[in-house]
Design an enzyme around this catalytic site. Structure first.
Site, PDB file in Angstrom:
ATOM      1  N   HIS A  23       0.831  -1.197   0.000  1.00 54.55           N
ATOM      2  CA  HIS A  23       0.000   0.000   0.000  1.00 54.55           C
ATOM      3  C   HIS A  23       0.872   1.257   0.000  1.00 54.55           C
ATOM      4  CE1 HIS A  23      -3.042   2.693   2.272  1.00 54.55           C
ATOM      5  NE2 HIS A  23      -3.436   2.592   1.024  1.00 54.55           N
ATOM      6  N   HIS A  64      -0.866  10.902  -2.438  1.00 56.61           N
ATOM      7  CA  HIS A  64      -2.213  10.482  -2.040  1.00 56.61           C
ATOM      8  C   HIS A  64      -3.162  11.644  -1.814  1.00 56.61           C
ATOM      9  CE1 HIS A  64      -5.352   9.279   0.859  1.00 56.61           C
ATOM     10  NE2 HIS A  64      -5.361   8.150   0.165  1.00 56.61           N
TER      11      HIS A  64
END
Length: 243
Positions: A23, A64
């Site tokens: 991730h 992100h």
């Protein structure tokens, strides 16, 4: 399984029943979404995951949040900064914010790439870059159903996955409307019934983000197809022990 790496990491015998996705690379170990994190995650993962946004001058960059404040020493919105300005920032431990082009050119030793599209409107650009890429293992994912529809129209052969943080709207209905290969859901929403229903629908299920041995064990017990974890090497060690 469609995403499973063909290579065994470190010559170990590894369970083939669960895909491991790093991730944001390996965000528990190295600064997230950086080249260092991707290299770290690539050591142990079948795939590493990145998040893509556009700079002010239209360059796909890997970050992100919509703002710079949490993960860099900059402030303000990513989209308000040119690539040159973004490249002056420290993304942690001296790492820079990578571009998508840099990531696509990385040698990750057979590890594939999961690309999360954080915004819409740049699908043509992403598709063009992927057509030029030599990567053979790519999964495109997004919360945005319309974004996924545009990507599949541009790249009919690409694997796509729909991300959910709740069961509303019904993920199965959304998945069927897009013809996705995978549903990516919060781990705490996973139940045996949901996992079974996903399988019966001919889809795979990937859970995010189990990070402890207890969570790996529960994911394994549930029969989840894959996990996106901040600790991919820890998850790999657990799966090796399961053998």
């Amino acid at each position: 399984m469609l995403l499973k790496s063909e290579e065994v990491k470190k010559n170990e015998t590894i369970s083939d029943t669960m895909i491991i996705i790093g991730h944001r690379g390996a965000r528990a170990i190295r600064p997230e979404n950086t080249i260092a994190a991707l290299r770290e995650g690539g050591r142990c993962s079948d795939y590493v995951e990145i998040d893509v946004r556009l700079s002010r001058d239209g360059v796909p960059v890997i970050i992100h949040d919509p703002t710079l404040d949490r993960t860099t020493n900059g402030i303000g919105r990513v989209s308000d900064h040119t690539l040159a300005e973004l490249r002056e920032l420290d993304a942690g431990e001296g790492e820079l914010i990578p571009t998508l082009a840099e990531v696509l050119a990385l040698d990750l030793g057979g590890c594939g790439l999961v690309i999360e599209l954080k915004e819409s409107g740049y699908e043509d650009q992403i598709a063009a870059m992927l057509r030029e890429s030599t990567l053979s293992k790519v999964l495109i994912v997004s919360f945005d159903a319309d974004c996924l529809r545009r990507i599949t129209s541009l790249l009919p052969e690409i694997l796509v996955g729909s991300i959910f943080r709740s069961m509303e709207p019904d993920p199965f209905e959304v998945a069927k409307s897009i013809q996705v290969a995978f549903i990516l859901s919060r781990f705490d929403l996973m139940t045996p019934k949901i996992v079974s229903s996903v399988g019966e629908a001919g889809l795979g299920v990937i859970a995010w983000t189990p990070n402890t041995k207890e969570e790996y064990q529960e994911a394994f017990r549930l029969g989840i197809d894959g996990i996106a974890t901040d600790e991919p090497c820890d998850a790999r060690r657990y799966l090796v022990q399961k053998e």
